[in-house]
Design a protein around this motif. Sequence first.
Motif, mmCIF file in Angstrom:
data_model
loop_
_atom_site.group_PDB
_atom_site.id
_atom_site.type_symbol
_atom_site.label_atom_id
_atom_site.label_comp_id
_atom_site.label_asym_id
_atom_site.label_seq_id
_atom_site.Cartn_x
_atom_site.Cartn_y
_atom_site.Cartn_z
ATOM 1 N N ALA A 75 0.779 -1.306 0.046
ATOM 2 C CA ALA A 75 -0.202 -0.106 -0.022
ATOM 3 C C ALA A 75 0.903 1.236 0.068
ATOM 4 C CB ALA A 75 -0.914 0.023 1.037
ATOM 5 N N ASP A 76 2.019 1.121 0.637
ATOM 6 C CA ASP A 76 2.985 2.389 0.590
ATOM 7 C C ASP A 76 4.157 2.356 -0.262
ATOM 8 O OD1 ASP A 76 4.236 0.171 1.701
ATOM 9 O OD2 ASP A 76 4.915 1.209 3.670
ATOM 10 N N THR A 77 3.730 1.563 -1.486
ATOM 11 C CA THR A 77 4.785 1.474 -2.669
ATOM 12 C C THR A 77 5.168 2.841 -3.200
ATOM 13 O OG1 THR A 77 4.062 -0.628 -3.368
ATOM 14 C CG2 THR A 77 5.530 0.623 -4.702
ATOM 15 N N LEU A 78 4.256 3.708 -3.450
ATOM 16 C CA LEU A 78 4.664 4.983 -4.161
ATOM 17 C C LEU A 78 5.112 6.082 -3.213
ATOM 18 C CD1 LEU A 78 1.606 5.534 -6.349
ATOM 19 C CD2 LEU A 78 3.782 4.430 -6.844
ATOM 20 N N ILE A 79 6.136 6.709 -3.534
ATOM 21 C CA ILE A 79 6.957 7.658 -2.812
ATOM 22 C C ILE A 79 6.658 8.970 -3.294
ATOM 23 C CG2 ILE A 79 9.068 8.577 -1.738
ATOM 24 C CD1 ILE A 79 10.076 5.656 -2.148
ATOM 25 N N ILE A 80 6.827 9.079 -4.609
ATOM 26 C CA ILE A 80 6.648 10.479 -5.469
ATOM 27 C C ILE A 80 7.182 11.693 -4.686
ATOM 28 C CG2 ILE A 80 4.814 11.556 -6.880
ATOM 29 C CD1 ILE A 80 2.916 9.472 -6.485
ATOM 30 N N ASP A 81 8.542 11.626 -4.585
ATOM 31 C CA ASP A 81 9.143 12.687 -4.163
ATOM 32 C C ASP A 81 10.097 13.382 -5.120
ATOM 33 O OD1 ASP A 81 10.444 14.239 -2.247
ATOM 34 O OD2 ASP A 81 12.036 13.026 -1.694
ATOM 35 N N LYS A 82 9.631 14.673 -5.440
ATOM 36 C CA LYS A 82 10.192 15.369 -6.383
ATOM 37 C C LYS A 82 11.511 15.698 -6.158
ATOM 38 C CE LYS A 82 5.958 17.659 -8.293
ATOM 39 N NZ LYS A 82 5.378 18.903 -8.595
ATOM 40 N N ALA A 83 11.621 16.108 -5.086
ATOM 41 C CA ALA A 83 13.074 16.553 -4.635
ATOM 42 C C ALA A 83 14.306 15.666 -4.702
ATOM 43 C CB ALA A 83 13.079 16.996 -3.183
ATOM 44 N N SER A 84 13.971 14.186 -4.250
ATOM 45 C CA SER A 84 14.915 13.182 -4.267
ATOM 46 C C SER A 84 14.829 12.370 -5.920
ATOM 47 C CB SER A 84 14.886 12.176 -3.138
ATOM 48 O OG SER A 84 13.572 11.601 -3.359
ATOM 49 N N GLY A 85 13.698 12.626 -6.402
ATOM 50 C CA GLY A 85 13.475 11.817 -7.704
ATOM 51 C C GLY A 85 12.991 10.362 -7.446
ATOM 52 N N ARG A 86 12.853 9.993 -6.213
ATOM 53 C CA ARG A 86 12.278 8.432 -6.057
ATOM 54 C C ARG A 86 10.731 8.629 -6.218
ATOM 55 N NH1 ARG A 86 13.665 5.280 -1.013
ATOM 56 N NH2 ARG A 86 13.426 3.599 -2.384
ATOM 57 N N TYR A 87 10.236 7.939 -7.219
ATOM 58 C CA TYR A 87 9.192 7.925 -7.511
ATOM 59 C C TYR A 87 8.250 6.690 -6.666
ATOM 60 C CZ TYR A 87 4.511 7.323 -10.133
ATOM 61 O OH TYR A 87 3.307 7.431 -10.216
ATOM 62 N N LEU A 88 9.087 5.361 -6.625
ATOM 63 C CA LEU A 88 8.680 4.331 -5.892
ATOM 64 C C LEU A 88 9.744 3.633 -5.000
ATOM 65 C CD1 LEU A 88 8.928 1.665 -7.543
ATOM 66 C CD2 LEU A 88 7.124 2.206 -8.882
ATOM 67 N N ASP A 89 9.429 2.696 -4.382
ATOM 68 C CA ASP A 89 10.105 1.805 -3.501
ATOM 69 C C ASP A 89 10.048 0.507 -4.153
ATOM 70 O OD1 ASP A 89 11.602 0.146 -1.794
ATOM 71 O OD2 ASP A 89 10.625 1.148 0.037
ATOM 72 N N ALA A 90 11.038 0.162 -4.790
ATOM 73 C CA ALA A 90 11.016 -0.935 -5.758
ATOM 74 C C ALA A 90 10.938 -2.164 -4.742
ATOM 75 C CB ALA A 90 12.092 -1.212 -6.710
ATOM 76 N N SER A 91 11.485 -2.110 -3.739
ATOM 77 C CA SER A 91 11.472 -3.328 -2.904
ATOM 78 C C SER A 91 9.982 -3.732 -2.168
ATOM 79 C CB SER A 91 12.214 -3.115 -1.507
ATOM 80 O OG SER A 91 11.553 -2.061 -0.615
ATOM 81 N N LYS A 92 8.954 -2.884 -2.361
ATOM 82 C CA LYS A 92 7.691 -3.280 -2.107
ATOM 83 C C LYS A 92 6.971 -3.550 -3.388
ATOM 84 C CE LYS A 92 7.827 -0.186 1.814
ATOM 85 N NZ LYS A 92 7.613 0.914 2.440
ATOM 86 N N VAL A 93 7.431 -3.945 -4.281
ATOM 87 C CA VAL A 93 6.731 -4.497 -5.515
ATOM 88 C C VAL A 93 7.439 -5.921 -5.861
ATOM 89 C CG1 VAL A 93 6.364 -4.412 -8.377
ATOM 90 C CG2 VAL A 93 6.850 -2.134 -6.846
ATOM 91 N N ARG A 94 6.673 -6.893 -5.822
ATOM 92 C CA ARG A 94 6.953 -8.344 -5.816
ATOM 93 C C ARG A 94 6.260 -9.113 -6.907
ATOM 94 N NH1 ARG A 94 5.913 -6.429 -0.934
ATOM 95 N NH2 ARG A 94 3.722 -7.000 -1.284
ATOM 96 N N PRO A 95 6.967 -10.049 -7.620
ATOM 97 C CA PRO A 95 6.551 -10.681 -8.706
ATOM 98 C C PRO A 95 5.411 -11.738 -7.853
ATOM 99 C CG PRO A 95 8.696 -11.311 -8.518
ATOM 100 C CD PRO A 95 8.349 -10.166 -7.639
ATOM 101 N N THR A 96 4.171 -12.136 -8.601
ATOM 102 C CA THR A 96 3.274 -12.790 -8.164
ATOM 103 C C THR A 96 3.481 -14.274 -8.098
ATOM 104 O OG1 THR A 96 1.677 -11.002 -8.457
ATOM 105 C CG2 THR A 96 0.864 -13.453 -8.280
ATOM 106 N N ASN A 97 4.075 -14.705 -9.542
ATOM 107 C CA ASN A 97 4.363 -16.020 -9.649
ATOM 108 C C ASN A 97 3.234 -17.044 -9.401
ATOM 109 O OD1 ASN A 97 6.829 -15.708 -11.044
ATOM 110 N ND2 ASN A 97 7.820 -15.363 -8.914
ATOM 111 N N HIS A 98 2.061 -16.716 -9.876
ATOM 112 C CA HIS A 98 0.785 -17.537 -9.640
ATOM 113 C C HIS A 98 0.817 -18.693 -10.769
ATOM 114 C CE1 HIS A 98 -3.210 -18.573 -8.872
ATOM 115 N NE2 HIS A 98 -3.584 -18.903 -10.135
#
Lengths: 266, 411
Positions: free
Chosen positions: A124-147
């Motif tokens: 739920a807290d993947t998106l950071i959207i911080d213009k100053a640092s340029g970080r849009y999201l936290d990739a560690s919070k996105v995982r493949p599903t492999n269903h």
Amino acid sequence: MSRAFFLSVSTDDPRLNDPLWARSVLSAAEQARIDLFVMGRPDARPFDAQVIMGWAAAATRRIGIVAAVPAATSHPFHVARALSAVDHLSDGRSGWLPLCGGAPDGMAEDMVEAVCGLWDGWSADTLIIDKASGRYLDASKVRPTNHEGPFFKVAGPVNAMRPPQGHILLVIDGADPVSVAEADIALVTEGQEIAARCRLLKTRVDSDPGAIADRFGWGEIDGAHFELNDAMADIARIAERFGHLVEPREGKTLRDRLGLALEEFA
Amino acid sequence: MMTEQSAPQIHLWAFLQGIGHYPSGWRHPQATPADVFTMDYYRRVGQLAERGRFDAIVFGDQLHSRGAGGRTSERLAMPTLDPVTLLVAMAAVTEHVGLVATISTTYNSPQMLAERLATMDRITGGRAGWNIVTSAYATTAGNFGEEQMPEKSARYANAVSTVAEATRLWQQAEVPIPQGRPVFIQAGQSGEGRDFAARTAEAIFCPAATIEDGIAFRTDLRERIAAVGRNPDAVRIMPGLSFILAPTEQEALAKDAALLDLADLDLCIEYLAESLTVDLSGQDPSAPIPLDYILDNTLAPREDIARVLTLPASKGISLGDFATAYVRTPRGHNVFRGTPEQMADMMIRWVDAGACDGFTLQPAWMPGELELFVDQVVPILQEKGRLRRDYPGKTLRDTLGLGPLGADLAA
């Protein structure tokens, strides 16, 4: 929070394809304080309910909008994305009613598991959207599903955000029941047993509101579901006869308002 | 001097995926990147495009898992919400603007497509368009239970049969479809893609970095269209056009430079990695382009990547310098930097030279740059008699001036 009495309706009227009719019927349902508007039924779906639902997200403000999604002609990757988008645009007012009809045994269950797995690929807290640092999201919070289910193999991660509700409301219709461990709402006939957090009794607009209210009071049911026939007239009758059972409820999303918040968000 | 009646009209489309065409667009001080998850944003830009008398709003789409080589990018804004949902939601808050959804023929059955697009055409009151794509990114396959994506020629063969089957289903639909079927749009660049577009498309989206590129592309497509027995005048060629507007040319260049400065080295590397579908996170930006590593690890066709990289690699350009330069020409589209008057003049020049029938506008960042266009360029085009002041009808076919289905077949 006191228990909520739910009012729910469904329609398979092809006129739901027509924006003028759809707007008037949704607006009437909203004014009637109906909680859930289910588009499509197990035996009839003369439209793509996921498409109508996207339109309805913009055409309504408060009502819960639920699309019937047939496993036989859907793919989890598309479903997860479309429903995620609707939940975002509706501010968390969406639900889905997976359908087994026409699909091999187990396919609808497989679809539900894959779709939920795709949504769970994003925290739920993947998106950071911080213009100053340029970080849009936290990739560690996105995982493949492999269903890897009997019908669907889906790698993921899905390229869509987690819905605001986490998982959108899962509705089961007793006429075509998908067997899942954790349904939010079941639409049941008299005496029908389906595991769900809430049970809505399928009833008729001319049934006795007092009897329905009693059964709600005894905890047998959580509300009433009506299969609309003559939609505008039926909604007017529901408002007149059952509207008083619904109390105003606060909450941002449909889950919040109906007291069905997911554990992780509670 | 040409009268309003005789001057060729300029068609305008808005390509609105994401937060703008520049990878750094989301970092613009006035950009509102979090808004792209809200209905308020789509209401605002949908009504804006309609105020600018645009033919249509287009959303691209991808079905692959974003991120090069399985790594999710951290600095690229990638809010790829489902395009059909965004477009039908915009239909509920607009009346005229067309709504074009990108949908893959490779990963949807004809039945799924036909039902989805028929419902879309009905609920939008006949404003639906279908940008027919075959998917290109290799990681799409895994999301649909496949080991590998079919070869390009197989994908196009399947696209032809899928469009034919969907068309048959639309003809048999029990509930009427306002336009009969959605307007067909295509964006293929290869020979196969162009032939498919020539046979099928009623509007074509393409990159054209210069007026010469536009003339060459449009001339080639019109020849291919005529060769299959269709009327080339019944097809709109709509190259992409990104833009930066300001009161003076100098200010526009400064604005462009400031936006590009927001593309820091890490963002440039991620953008390049995404385009090449390879993980570059472990590579030294100051070292020469690691050509062998990239060719061995890319998920894209090796020869396509080699075509882009071999020359710069042979010159010993560093990875960082190449990535920084790469971001300055996003995806080979024309980028205009200048005043509203200059932009209007440029657009008229292109159309009069036969380089296009209009433009698919790709604002550098959203929504501010599109607002500038609608407020400042649209009135100039209208004053010069090159842009409609009102919509001619209700459906997308009306708006595009396509005539009834079948009118494209030469007599």
